[in-house]
Design a protein around this motif. Structure first.
Motif, PDB file in Angstrom:
ATOM      1  N   GLY A 192      14.420   4.281 -12.320  1.00  0.00           N
ATOM      2  CA  GLY A 192      15.834   4.061 -12.401  1.00  0.00           C
ATOM      3  C   GLY A 192      16.529   3.181 -12.983  1.00  0.00           C
ATOM      4  N   ALA A 193      17.639   2.849 -13.292  1.00  0.00           N
ATOM      5  CA  ALA A 193      18.297   2.309 -13.422  1.00  0.00           C
ATOM      6  C   ALA A 193      18.418   1.135 -12.282  1.00  0.00           C
ATOM      7  N   ASN A 194      19.208  -0.826 -12.250  1.00  0.00           N
ATOM      8  CA  ASN A 194      18.765  -1.399 -11.220  1.00  0.00           C
ATOM      9  C   ASN A 194      19.498  -1.156 -10.448  1.00  0.00           C
ATOM     10  N   GLY A 195      19.440  -0.815  -9.316  1.00  0.00           N
ATOM     11  CA  GLY A 195      20.356  -1.092  -8.329  1.00  0.00           C
ATOM     12  C   GLY A 195      20.202   0.307  -7.529  1.00  0.00           C
ATOM     13  N   ALA A 196      19.177   1.533  -8.659  1.00  0.00           N
ATOM     14  CA  ALA A 196      19.696   2.667  -7.907  1.00  0.00           C
ATOM     15  C   ALA A 196      18.063   3.207  -6.692  1.00  0.00           C
ATOM     16  N   GLY A 197      17.907   2.240  -6.201  1.00  0.00           N
ATOM     17  CA  GLY A 197      16.834   2.492  -4.908  1.00  0.00           C
ATOM     18  C   GLY A 197      15.574   1.961  -5.057  1.00  0.00           C
ATOM     19  N   LYS A 198      14.343   2.348  -6.279  1.00  0.00           N
ATOM     20  CA  LYS A 198      13.351   2.281  -6.727  1.00  0.00           C
ATOM     21  C   LYS A 198      13.056   1.457  -5.907  1.00  0.00           C
ATOM     22  N   THR A 199      12.832   0.261  -5.480  1.00  0.00           N
ATOM     23  CA  THR A 199      12.225  -1.185  -4.619  1.00  0.00           C
ATOM     24  C   THR A 199      12.733   0.126  -3.088  1.00  0.00           C
ATOM     25  N   PRO A 226      11.223  -8.394   3.065  1.00  0.00           N
ATOM     26  CA  PRO A 226      11.080  -9.764   3.231  1.00  0.00           C
ATOM     27  C   PRO A 226      12.875 -10.222   3.147  1.00  0.00           C
ATOM     28  N   ASN A 227      13.434 -11.063   3.498  1.00  0.00           N
ATOM     29  CA  ASN A 227      14.520 -11.646   3.237  1.00  0.00           C
ATOM     30  C   ASN A 227      15.432 -10.421   3.659  1.00  0.00           C
ATOM     31  N   CYS A 228      15.921  -9.778   5.286  1.00  0.00           N
ATOM     32  CA  CYS A 228      16.446  -8.795   5.094  1.00  0.00           C
ATOM     33  C   CYS A 228      17.820  -8.793   6.238  1.00  0.00           C
ATOM     34  N   VAL A 282      -6.866   3.154   5.459  1.00  0.00           N
ATOM     35  CA  VAL A 282      -6.490   1.327   5.293  1.00  0.00           C
ATOM     36  C   VAL A 282      -6.103   0.801   6.191  1.00  0.00           C
ATOM     37  N   SER A 283      -6.347  -0.765   5.771  1.00  0.00           N
ATOM     38  CA  SER A 283      -5.701  -1.642   7.004  1.00  0.00           C
ATOM     39  C   SER A 283      -4.441  -1.728   6.665  1.00  0.00           C
ATOM     40  N   LYS A 284      -3.636  -2.429   7.322  1.00  0.00           N
ATOM     41  CA  LYS A 284      -2.033  -2.728   7.444  1.00  0.00           C
ATOM     42  C   LYS A 284      -2.150  -4.017   6.416  1.00  0.00           C
ATOM     43  N   ALA A 285      -3.306  -4.976   6.381  1.00  0.00           N
ATOM     44  CA  ALA A 285      -2.744  -6.374   5.238  1.00  0.00           C
ATOM     45  C   ALA A 285      -3.409  -5.456   3.721  1.00  0.00           C
ATOM     46  N   VAL A 286      -3.696  -4.063   3.599  1.00  0.00           N
ATOM     47  CA  VAL A 286      -4.574  -3.453   2.311  1.00  0.00           C
ATOM     48  C   VAL A 286      -2.499  -3.737   2.177  1.00  0.00           C
ATOM     49  N   LEU A 287      -2.336  -2.507   2.736  1.00  0.00           N
ATOM     50  CA  LEU A 287      -0.922  -2.229   2.460  1.00  0.00           C
ATOM     51  C   LEU A 287       0.368  -2.618   2.626  1.00  0.00           C
ATOM     52  N   GLU A 288      -0.010  -3.822   3.581  1.00  0.00           N
ATOM     53  CA  GLU A 288       1.263  -5.247   2.937  1.00  0.00           C
ATOM     54  C   GLU A 288       1.030  -5.355   1.477  1.00  0.00           C
ATOM     55  N   ASN A 289       0.377  -5.892   0.780  1.00  0.00           N
ATOM     56  CA  ASN A 289       0.156  -6.586   0.473  1.00  0.00           C
ATOM     57  C   ASN A 289      -0.599  -6.090  -0.757  1.00  0.00           C
ATOM     58  N   VAL A 290      -1.041  -5.280  -1.420  1.00  0.00           N
ATOM     59  CA  VAL A 290      -0.889  -3.952  -2.111  1.00  0.00           C
ATOM     60  C   VAL A 290      -0.750  -3.260  -2.823  1.00  0.00           C
ATOM     61  N   ILE A 291      -0.513  -2.110  -1.591  1.00  0.00           N
ATOM     62  CA  ILE A 291      -0.141  -0.570  -2.123  1.00  0.00           C
ATOM     63  C   ILE A 291       1.364  -0.378  -1.543  1.00  0.00           C
ATOM     64  N   PHE A 292       1.804  -1.428  -0.915  1.00  0.00           N
ATOM     65  CA  PHE A 292       3.377  -1.567  -0.993  1.00  0.00           C
ATOM     66  C   PHE A 292       3.441  -2.992  -0.833  1.00  0.00           C
ATOM     67  N   HIS A 337       6.159  -5.793  -1.643  1.00  0.00           N
ATOM     68  CA  HIS A 337       7.302  -6.334  -2.171  1.00  0.00           C
ATOM     69  C   HIS A 337       7.730  -7.170  -3.777  1.00  0.00           C
ATOM     70  N   GLN A 338       8.179  -6.765  -4.122  1.00  0.00           N
ATOM     71  CA  GLN A 338       8.465  -7.518  -5.314  1.00  0.00           C
ATOM     72  C   GLN A 338       8.908  -8.994  -5.582  1.00  0.00           C
ATOM     73  N   GLU A 339       9.541  -8.642  -4.069  1.00  0.00           N
ATOM     74  CA  GLU A 339       9.556 -10.311  -4.155  1.00  0.00           C
ATOM     75  C   GLU A 339       8.299 -11.448  -3.517  1.00  0.00           C
ATOM     76  N   GLU A 340       7.553 -10.045  -3.160  1.00  0.00           N
ATOM     77  CA  GLU A 340       6.432 -11.045  -2.529  1.00  0.00           C
ATOM     78  C   GLU A 340       4.763 -10.434  -3.886  1.00  0.00           C
ATOM     79  N   SER A 341       4.893 -10.065  -5.367  1.00  0.00           N
ATOM     80  CA  SER A 341       3.777  -9.726  -5.761  1.00  0.00           C
ATOM     81  C   SER A 341       3.361 -10.611  -6.237  1.00  0.00           C
ATOM     82  N   SER A 342       3.750 -12.020  -5.690  1.00  0.00           N
ATOM     83  CA  SER A 342       3.208 -12.973  -6.570  1.00  0.00           C
ATOM     84  C   SER A 342       2.446 -13.653  -5.819  1.00  0.00           C
ATOM     85  N   TRP A 343       1.525 -12.835  -4.447  1.00  0.00           N
ATOM     86  CA  TRP A 343       0.714 -13.923  -3.984  1.00  0.00           C
ATOM     87  C   TRP A 343      -0.597 -14.604  -4.563  1.00  0.00           C
TER      88      TRP A 343
END
Length: 398
Positions: A34-41, A57-59, A147-157, A159-165
């Motif tokens: 989808g285009a930017n702002g369409a709701g993919k994130t 984050p940052n909500c 699946v552990s919560k850490a894997v869900l938060e940091n690997v599977i789901f 966020h694009q703002e946290e993907s550079s960890w």
């Protein structure tokens, strides 16, 4: 493995609070374009929130996670995230989370209304619903997904703002990997096992010391019991000795009484001897007086009669002398018997005093022994049994 089947979004970010948007996930892969702002994130954020309960984050504490009431031209916007997935065992599970954002006079107010976990029995089809008031859904969902919560938060789901960890500094990176691989839990478990091992070792040492102390107290109790038995035997022997001494003392008292009787008889004999001597002196004096009064001429009695009188007089005198000698002998023997009886009586009294002193000392020893036994029995919890044993043991009477 766990599979996500369907996601329903309403009132989240740019998704309308009036209409529910359903997204179906296909196997083996589903692409979201989808285009930017369409709701993919937003879809990723909704999946992450449904599985872990965490906000993006940052909500601004959820204010920007729900559609702004001003944009919706409402004072209150209610949002919904609903996810359906199947566990590795094939059990269907539906997780529903409700939110509310209200426009106050000067600020927005975010509130998480409810969270519900719905499961169905695969064999019977019976459904079971659990709310967050009855269970910790944020922990239950990752556990059901396997699946552990850490894997869900940091690997599977993630966020694009946290993907550079992975490019973060070393400490942050270490903390992330520790959460993902549960290294902290392992370290804590090892530390807990180490502490538990130390505690158990300390408890074992204390138990050994207590057992050794109990063994020593038991040996002391057995030794005291043997001492008590020996003391009781000595007490019985002392009682027998006292009985024998009392018997001997009684015999000596009887002999003393007999000796006193003999002394009294000897004293009476001595009195009789003195009386006989006085009578003899009187008779001799009278005889001298009569002899002096005799005429110088011939007597009326014949020589034969005078000789007969003389023989009788000498016989009576000899009898009286022998009787006096016998009484003197009896008096001497009575004095000796009385002296021997008095000496035996004094010796018996001295022996009796020694026996009484020994009995008193033995009773004091028994009291000291019982006091020690009470102390040890109090530590071992054997006071009732000790009282019964001591109650049965005889006490010596001095």
């Amino acid at each position: 493995m766990c599979t996500i089947e369907k996601l329903l979004i309403k009132g989240i970010r740019s998704f309308s609070p009036e209409n529910e948007q359903a997204i179906t996930f296909y196997k083996p892969i589903t692409l979201i374009v989808g285009a930017n702002g369409a709701g993919k994130t937003t879809i990723i954020e909704a999946l992450r929130n449904a599985c872990t309960g965490e906000l993006p984050p940052n909500c601004r504490q959820g204010h920007s996670f729900i559609m702004d009431p001003k944009v919706a031209k409402e004072t209150e916007v209610k949002a919904l995230v609903k996810l359906r997935f199947r566990t590795a065992a094939g059990q269907p599970v539906v997780i529903t989370r409700l939110f509310q954002l209200t426009q106050k006079k000067s600020q927005l107010q975010f509130k998480s209304l409810d969270a519900t976990l719905l499961t169905a029995d695969k064999s019977s089809g019976t459904q079971h619903a659990v709310s967050r008031k009855c269970a910790d859904i944020d922990r239950a969902v990752p556990a059901m997904m396997g699946v552990s919560k850490a894997v869900l938060e940091n690997v599977i789901f993630v966020h694009q703002e946290e993907s550079s960890w992975p490019l973060a500094e070393a400490k942050v990176l270490k903390d992330k990997f520790d959460d993902i691989f549960a290294a902290t839990k392992y370290t804590r478990a090892v530390e807990s096992l180490r502490k538990l091992r130390l505690e158990k070792a300390q408890g074992l040492r204390e138990a050994k010391l207590m057992a050794e102390a109990a063994k020593n107290r038991r040996e002391q109790a057995l030794a005291l019991a043997k001492d008590k038995t020996a003391a009781m035997e000595r007490a019985a022997a002392a009682e027998r000795g006292i009985a024998g001494e009392e018997k001997v003392l009684k015999q000596k008292l009887d002999e003393l009484s007999q000796a006193e009787e003999r002394v009294a008889a000897a004293a009476a004999a001595a009195v009789r001897v003195r009386d006989a001597q006085a009578k003899l002196e009187v008779v001799e004096r009278r005889n001298h007086e009569l002899y002096d009064k005799l005429p110088s001429g011939d007597l009326d009695e014949t020589d034969e009669e005078l000789a007969e009188h003389l023989v009788r007089f000498e016989a009576d005198l000899d009898l009286m002398v022998r009787q006096r000698e016998r009484w003197d002998t009896e008096a001497v023997a009575a004095r000796k018997d009385r002296a021997a009886a008095v000496a035996a009586y004094e010796a018996a009294l001295h022996r009796h005093g020694q026996v009484v002193t020994a009995v008193l000392q033995l009773n004091e020893g028994i009291l000291d022994r019982d006091f020690c036994l009470y102390g040890i029995a109090g530590e071992l919890g054997l006071i009732p049994e000790l009282i019964r044993i001591i109650a049965k043991s005889p006490q010596l009477d001095p």
